[in-house]
Write a protein that holds these residues in place. Structure first.
Motif, PDB file in Angstrom:
ATOM      1  N   SER A   1       0.845  -1.039   0.060  1.00  0.00           N
ATOM      2  CA  SER A   1       0.058   0.045   0.170  1.00  0.00           C
ATOM      3  C   SER A   1       0.948   1.315  -0.025  1.00  0.00           C
ATOM      4  N   GLN A   2       2.020   1.265   0.771  1.00  0.00           N
ATOM      5  CA  GLN A   2       3.033   2.162   0.720  1.00  0.00           C
ATOM      6  C   GLN A   2       3.354   2.478  -0.741  1.00  0.00           C
ATOM      7  N   GLU A   3       3.669   1.660  -1.441  1.00  0.00           N
ATOM      8  CA  GLU A   3       4.215   1.808  -2.867  1.00  0.00           C
ATOM      9  C   GLU A   3       3.027   2.258  -3.514  1.00  0.00           C
ATOM     10  N   TRP A   4       2.003   1.822  -3.444  1.00  0.00           N
ATOM     11  CA  TRP A   4       0.784   2.348  -4.175  1.00  0.00           C
ATOM     12  C   TRP A   4       0.635   3.804  -3.873  1.00  0.00           C
ATOM     13  N   ALA A   5       0.551   4.041  -2.703  1.00  0.00           N
ATOM     14  CA  ALA A   5       0.431   5.539  -2.408  1.00  0.00           C
ATOM     15  C   ALA A   5       1.418   6.715  -3.008  1.00  0.00           C
ATOM     16  N   GLU A   6       2.776   6.147  -2.935  1.00  0.00           N
ATOM     17  CA  GLU A   6       3.998   6.888  -3.272  1.00  0.00           C
ATOM     18  C   GLU A   6       3.693   7.015  -4.741  1.00  0.00           C
ATOM     19  N   THR A   7       3.583   5.941  -5.620  1.00  0.00           N
ATOM     20  CA  THR A   7       3.468   5.845  -6.890  1.00  0.00           C
ATOM     21  C   THR A   7       2.373   6.955  -7.381  1.00  0.00           C
ATOM     22  N   PHE A   8       1.353   6.925  -6.490  1.00  0.00           N
ATOM     23  CA  PHE A   8      -0.057   7.785  -7.120  1.00  0.00           C
ATOM     24  C   PHE A   8       0.508   9.302  -6.850  1.00  0.00           C
ATOM     25  N   VAL A   9       1.031   9.562  -5.665  1.00  0.00           N
ATOM     26  CA  VAL A   9       1.450  11.004  -5.334  1.00  0.00           C
ATOM     27  C   VAL A   9       2.511  11.414  -6.359  1.00  0.00           C
ATOM     28  N   SER A  10       3.382  10.678  -6.518  1.00  0.00           N
ATOM     29  CA  SER A  10       4.465  11.058  -7.268  1.00  0.00           C
ATOM     30  C   SER A  10       4.116  11.171  -8.686  1.00  0.00           C
ATOM     31  N   GLU A  11       3.379  10.320  -9.220  1.00  0.00           N
ATOM     32  CA  GLU A  11       2.731  10.638 -10.576  1.00  0.00           C
ATOM     33  C   GLU A  11       1.836  11.952 -10.628  1.00  0.00           C
ATOM     34  N   LEU A  12       1.096  12.262  -9.405  1.00  0.00           N
ATOM     35  CA  LEU A  12       0.223  13.465  -9.249  1.00  0.00           C
ATOM     36  C   LEU A  12       1.112  14.706  -9.455  1.00  0.00           C
ATOM     37  N   ASN A  13       2.408  14.770  -8.580  1.00  0.00           N
ATOM     38  CA  ASN A  13       3.057  15.782  -8.637  1.00  0.00           C
ATOM     39  C   ASN A  13       3.617  16.197 -10.053  1.00  0.00           C
ATOM     40  N   ASP A  14       3.981  14.869 -10.600  1.00  0.00           N
ATOM     41  CA  ASP A  14       4.582  14.927 -12.065  1.00  0.00           C
ATOM     42  C   ASP A  14       3.739  15.354 -13.146  1.00  0.00           C
ATOM     43  N   THR A  15       2.250  14.882 -12.885  1.00  0.00           N
ATOM     44  CA  THR A  15       1.314  15.328 -13.771  1.00  0.00           C
ATOM     45  C   THR A  15       1.037  16.900 -13.986  1.00  0.00           C
ATOM     46  N   VAL A  16       1.543  17.633 -12.783  1.00  0.00           N
ATOM     47  CA  VAL A  16       1.139  19.068 -12.615  1.00  0.00           C
ATOM     48  C   VAL A  16       2.575  19.774 -13.370  1.00  0.00           C
ATOM     49  N   VAL A  17       3.733  19.127 -12.962  1.00  0.00           N
ATOM     50  CA  VAL A  17       4.923  19.672 -13.769  1.00  0.00           C
ATOM     51  C   VAL A  17       4.769  19.505 -15.315  1.00  0.00           C
ATOM     52  N   GLU A  18       4.390  18.270 -15.747  1.00  0.00           N
ATOM     53  CA  GLU A  18       4.029  18.054 -17.249  1.00  0.00           C
ATOM     54  C   GLU A  18       2.925  19.060 -17.597  1.00  0.00           C
ATOM     55  N   ALA A  19       1.863  19.453 -17.082  1.00  0.00           N
ATOM     56  CA  ALA A  19       1.027  20.212 -17.591  1.00  0.00           C
ATOM     57  C   ALA A  19       1.499  21.650 -17.729  1.00  0.00           C
ATOM     58  N   GLN A  20       2.555  22.105 -16.519  1.00  0.00           N
ATOM     59  CA  GLN A  20       3.134  23.176 -16.718  1.00  0.00           C
ATOM     60  C   GLN A  20       3.960  23.302 -18.081  1.00  0.00           C
ATOM     61  N   LEU A  21       4.899  22.148 -18.387  1.00  0.00           N
ATOM     62  CA  LEU A  21       5.727  22.046 -19.438  1.00  0.00           C
ATOM     63  C   LEU A  21       4.692  22.247 -20.976  1.00  0.00           C
ATOM     64  N   ARG A  22       3.737  21.605 -20.901  1.00  0.00           N
ATOM     65  CA  ARG A  22       2.951  21.796 -22.123  1.00  0.00           C
ATOM     66  C   ARG A  22       2.305  23.135 -22.147  1.00  0.00           C
ATOM     67  N   THR A  23       1.802  23.728 -21.157  1.00  0.00           N
ATOM     68  CA  THR A  23       1.225  25.172 -21.256  1.00  0.00           C
ATOM     69  C   THR A  23       2.283  25.915 -21.832  1.00  0.00           C
ATOM     70  N   ARG A  24       3.719  25.847 -21.483  1.00  0.00           N
ATOM     71  CA  ARG A  24       4.588  26.621 -21.794  1.00  0.00           C
ATOM     72  C   ARG A  24       4.547  26.732 -23.390  1.00  0.00           C
ATOM     73  N   HIS A  25       4.182  25.727 -24.113  1.00  0.00           N
ATOM     74  CA  HIS A  25       3.948  25.586 -25.452  1.00  0.00           C
ATOM     75  C   HIS A  25       2.608  25.952 -26.084  1.00  0.00           C
ATOM     76  N   ILE A  26       1.883  26.245 -25.416  1.00  0.00           N
ATOM     77  CA  ILE A  26       0.538  26.611 -25.794  1.00  0.00           C
ATOM     78  C   ILE A  26       0.372  28.104 -25.975  1.00  0.00           C
ATOM     79  N   PRO A  27       0.120  28.681 -27.212  1.00  0.00           N
ATOM     80  CA  PRO A  27       0.053  29.962 -27.490  1.00  0.00           C
ATOM     81  C   PRO A  27      -1.089  30.571 -26.595  1.00  0.00           C
ATOM     82  N   PRO A  28      -0.628  31.710 -26.091  1.00  0.00           N
ATOM     83  CA  PRO A  28      -1.628  32.549 -25.146  1.00  0.00           C
ATOM     84  C   PRO A  28      -3.007  32.919 -25.957  1.00  0.00           C
ATOM     85  N   GLN A  29      -4.010  33.215 -24.920  1.00  0.00           N
ATOM     86  CA  GLN A  29      -5.035  33.730 -25.251  1.00  0.00           C
ATOM     87  C   GLN A  29      -5.245  34.992 -26.195  1.00  0.00           C
TER      88      GLN A  29
END
Ligand SMILES: O=P(O)(O)OC[C@H]1O[C@H](O[C@H]2O[C@H](CO)[C@@H](O)[C@H](O)[C@H]2O)[C@H](O)[C@@H](O)[C@@H]1O
Ligand SMILES: O=c1ccn([C@@H]2O[C@H](COP(=O)(O)OP(=O)(O)O)[C@@H](O)[C@H]2O)c(=O)[nH]1
Length: 939
Positions: free
Chosen positions: A560-588
């Protein structure tokens, strides 16, 4: 491409697979690289922590198992109390400096319907807290890597202030925060919508006929209560949230929560995990609130399931029901990616392994062994829930006894059936049904001294459960559907000495992880189940050992420890990834600036797409799409007046540049004074004049019949697809087909066009989001624009050069070259102009900063009156990037009669309904185009 399918609710997956794409930037590690690095760090920090335990320098509280240590200390407190302290102790390690130098633990707000404790009132302001039973609680109690707070319902109705305050205080000691739900809400939200609608549906159990009418009638009020309850959870989260916290929402009770949270604070990191199965989209689509629920969940950054199958079903529900784009990463909606993935839960296996060494547990094991000496022990541990297949299990056992009289007094089935959701009528019926069957079988096969089934309507405490698991020869898990089923994991963890056999339903999530070691069964097949019991009871020691080792390895490594750590780590990373993506999206689109500059200009050129730019937006909010209506392209009614006004302005020239044929443009724009460019500019006319062709003379159309033949074939074989034969191109459209089938067919079609008999023809194959267009090589909107400009110049007497260009459309793929047409060339010594650079350059030259800047200023001049006819005869260049220089080279510049005098700041290119584009800016939909054109017309 601006073909007929390209409406804003069906976007092309414009951002590629993160990780494969390496995040647009080779210096930035890919998602996978980041996650692997994070995993390594966790592993090394954990092994250091374990060494710490061995060396005795850490308090056992933080890393050790509190239950075990306290019991061995002879502490008299109840086991439940100690488990709670396990959570509290784990959580109380606030601010602990990790040995790898990483900072403190991240704060984790776990939000679940049920707190890990249920409260029982003992007096006006005194409470006892008991551990809640269920897989979710068990799993999360094993998680101690984070500074966690648990937010949820304490299982009681507390209406008075003293009660609420004292319970809040009592729970605070256990790091729990209550959400107070009154009886009425609990009835409609928990018993009603959660357990009578969502729970059965997610487990593929239709409601019984006689209840269906009543259910339908109360459906709306239950849904309302469900939303209200979710908002109440959100309010408590918002109250306790601190910047940087992770909010992890759990289960089907809280599907609206991600939406509520993100609406309040879009910066919150929100994950949602479903503990039950997510059913096939065919089941989910029967739910009246199907779309609303999906959209609410999609507000989360990361959505997790136990198995890949459930994740796949969810993505498929989003594509089929909401019409969104499913990618290998998750679900995309207008450029926003919700990551969807499988995170199989586990247990805290060490806790079970070590429990077997406790004197109290050893004692219980001995008692049980004595009690059942000479008989093989079979065990079932389930909440008394219809999904657990308890009647099927007992009926199969009966069949086994029937067929194997030799076993009558040599085997016993112990069934622990924990009462659950006892207010729901379905559960009450099940209890009666199970009692009846057990009574019948015991009557049939029992003797004066022994009965074959011991059925307990109650829960056991942790030591008793461990002892029971340890003495069992065969565990029977016969769930008809089960998210995971942790009982099967716990059994395996307690079997190191006995190496008993696990009979496991193939419909439990656990079958995917323990499938190799267990005997998998279909619980609906009573005959197979009965014979599996016989096989398990007589299995050789060698086979049992082999099977057990396989499962034990899995259970002890996927915790269960692994499970939670993996989920949280992916969640943190998803947010990083989203920021990287938005850097490349033209502004409004900067409407105000664009309007200001428009008003200050003397000769403006507006290039407008048609489909999905000037058409009425399609309602994507779960309503059925009306194919016939939608296929008939109509100008947005709100645009009629503003367009008329703009067209009547002598300082403004409007060109509608579309992939559609001449007749479509005639029908929609015949009454306006503007330029129409049909079929990507192959045909052109000023609305007061005749259509003329700008087709290059040598343009070959020999391929048309062959392509038509192929398109006819695919249209015949793909229901609800259609194709359009234009004068210079053909478009096969599969927007309205079954999503997956349409995709498969288009793959097949593309392969045939690219590699089949017509692959050598001089044609361009342009895949759209749900279409395939075939046209002559080099035909793009960008290539058309210089011919169009030529004609405009030829026809108009230009008093002043064009000093403002607005180019706006839902242009895709190769047609995006149009946005680059007016881009200034890079200056010497500067990096070539890129979309982001262009955007930032433009930002730099806003009125505040632009004084004296003329870096983007380009003046090109036409020798008015000459070039048009020349241009239309020229073959279209394939090199889109050099249009500007082509244009300049071909035109004689002479003082005072420039045609274009365009400062970079006066050029606005904008993609509509796209998430990623070559354009400088984005607008969401044609509704935004309407308000922009209204502003231009009336300001
Ligand atoms: O809180 P209750 O209504 O009494 O129900 C207890 C829990 O039942 C469900 O458990 C699920 O989660 C387990 C762990 O992920 C999984 O192994 C199991 O297959 C599921 O059924 C429910 O999802 C929880 O929310 C309840 O608390
Ligand atoms: O008398 C009992 C019976 C069960 N459980 C626990 O309840 C959980 C059941 O989880 P599972 O995933 O098997 O199914 P769920 O009940 O969550 O659907 C397991 O952790 C069991 O240890 C318990 O604490 N006492």
């Amino acid at each position: 491409m601006e073909s007929i399918d390209d409406t804003q609710n069906n976007l092309q997956p414009t951002v590629q697979t993160p990780g494969i794409r390496n995040n647009h930037d080779s210096a930035v590690p890919s998602r996978l690289e980041r996650l692997l690095r994070e995993r390594e760090l966790r592993k090394s920090s954990r092994s250091q922590a374990n060494e710490g335990i061995r060396d005795g320098y850490r308090d056992s509280d933080v890393f050790g198992n509190v239950t075990e240590l306290c019991l061995s200390d002879g502490d008299k407190r109840t086991q439940e109390g100690l488990v709670i302290e396990g959570l509290a102790a784990a959580v109380l390690s606030n601010g602990f400096e990790r040995q790898d130098g990483r900072s403190q633990k991240q704060r984790l707000l776990v939000v679940a319907n049920r707190l890990p404790v249920s409260a029982v009132r003992k007096g006006e302001d005194s409470w006892t807290l008991e551990v809640s039973v269920g897989g979710l609680v068990s799993a999360l109690l094993g998680v101690n890597e984070f500074e966690a707070r648990w937010i949820g319902w304490a299982g009681v109705d507390v209406t008075d202030e003293i009660g609420q305050r004292s319970l809040t205080d009592a729970l605070a000691e256990k790091m729990c925060i209550p959400v107070f739900l009154d009886q009425e809400i609990v009835h409609s939200y928990y018993n009603g919508y959660c357990n009578n609608i969502l729970w059965p549906l997610f487990h593929y159990l239709p409601l019984p006929q006689e209840d269906r009418l009543a259910t339908t009638r109360s459906f709306q009020s239950q849904l309302a209560a469900y939303k209200e309850a979710n908002q109440m959870f959100a309010d408590v989260v918002n109250e306790h949230y601190q910047e940087g916290d992770i909010v992890w929402c759990h289960d089907y009770h809280l599907m609206f929560l991600p939406k509520c949270l993100k609406e309040h604070n879009s910066e919150m990191k929100v994950g949602w995990f479903l503990h039950t199965p997510f059913p096939s989209s065919e089941i989910h689509r029967t739910l009246p609130s199907r779309s609303e629920l999906l959209r609410a969940v999609l507000a989360a950054d990361l959505v997790g399931f136990h198995t890949y199958d459930y994740a796949r079903h969810f993505v498929s529900a989003c594509t089929r029901i909401l019409g969104l784009e499913g990618t290998p990463e998750g679900v995309e909606d207008q450029g926003k990616l919700t990551r969807v993935a499988a995170f199989p839960i586990g247990i805290d296996s060490d806790r079970f392994v070590r429990a077997l060494e406790l004197p109290a547990v050893k004692c219980l094991i001995e008692e049980l062994q004595e009690r059942f000496a000479g008989r093989k022990v079979m065990l079932g541990v389930d909440r008394l829930d219809m999904i657990k297949g308890i009647p099927q299990k007992i009926l199969a056992f009966e069949k086994f006894l029937e067929e194997n009289p030799d076993w009558h007094d040599k085997v016993v089935l112990l069934q622990i059936a924990v009462p659950t959701r006892t207010d729901v009528p379905e559960y009450q019926k099940l209890t009666c049904q199970v009692h009846e069957i057990v009574g019948r079988i015991n009557g049939r096969f029992g003797t004066l001294t022994a009965v074959p089934i011991h059925h307990l309507d109650r829960s056991l405490d942790f030591p008793a459960l461990c002892a029971l698991y340890a003495v069992t020869d065969v565990a029977l898990v016969t769930s008809l559907r089960d998210g995971m089923n942790l009982v099967s994991y716990e059994f395996v963890a307690c079997q190191e000495s006995k190496k008993g056999v696990l009979i496991l339903s193939e419909f439990a999530g656990a079958a995917q992880s323990l499938g190799a070691g267990a005997i998998l069964v279909n619980p609906w097949n009573i005959t197979e189940l009965a014979s599996s019991i016989g096989y398990a009871l007589t299995m050789s020691a060698h086979e049992r050992e082999k099977r057990h080792q396989h499962n034990f390895l899995h259970v002890t490594t996927h915790t269960s420890q692994e499970w939670a750590e993996t989920f949280v780590s992916e969640l943190n990373d998803t947010v990083v990834e989203a920021q990287l993506r938005t850097r490349h999206i033209p502004p409004q689109f900067p409407s105000e600036e664009a309007i200001d500059r428009y008003l200050q200009s003397n000769n403006r050129l507006l290039i407008l797409g048609f489909n999905a730019t000037l058409t009425e937006p399609v309602d994507a909010q779960g309503r059925r799409i009306d194919q016939l209506k939608e296929m008939e392209l109509k100008l947005h009614p709100d645009l009629k007046e503003p367009l008329r006004k703009l067209c009547s302005d002598p300082k403004t020239t409007i060109v509608v540049l579309s992939g559609s044929g001449r007749n479509v443009l005639d029908e929609n724009f015949g009454e306006y004074r503007m330029w129409l460019a049909a079929e990507h500019g192959m045909f052109l006319r000023q609305t007061e004049g005749n259509w003329m062709t700008t087709m290059p003379e040598n343009l070959s159309m020999d391929w048309v019949d062959s392509v038509k033949h192929v398109f006819e074939y695919f249209t015949e074989r793909t229901p609800r697809s259609h194709f359009e034969l234009r004068e210079t191109s053909l478009v096969w459209n599969y927007k309205y087909t079954d999503v997956e089938f349409g995709k498969l067919q288009s793959k097949d079609l593309l392969q045939h066009l690219r590699t089949g008999p017509i692959s050598n023809a001089s044609l361009e194959v342009v895949p759209g989001s749900r279409s395939v267009e075939v046209r002559a090589v080099g035909v793009t909107k960008g290539a058309a624009i210089d011919r169009i400009l030529g004609e405009i110049v030829h026809n108009n007497v230009l008093k002043t050069p064009i000093d403002y260009v607005l180019c706006i459309g839902h242009f895709q793929a190769k047609d995006e070259d149009i946005y680059k047409f007016f881009e200034p060339e890079p200056n010497h010594g500067q990096a070539p102009t890129t979309r982001t650079k262009a955007a930032s350059h433009l930002n730099r030259t806003t009125p505040n900063h632009s004084a004296g800047k003329s870096s983007g200023h380009r003046t090109a001049s036409y020798k008015v009156g000459q070039q048009a006819s020349t241009l239309e005869k020229k073959a279209v260049s394939k090199d889109n990037k050099n249009f500007w220089s082509m244009l300049r080279d071909r035109m004689t510049v002479h003082e005072g009669s420039s045609v274009l005098d365009l400062k970079a700041d006066n050029y606005f290119s904008c993609a509509v309904g796209r998430s990623c584009s070559e354009a400088r800016y984005l607008l969401g939909s044609s509704a935004d185009v309407v308000s922009l054109l209204k502003d231009l017309a009336y300001k």
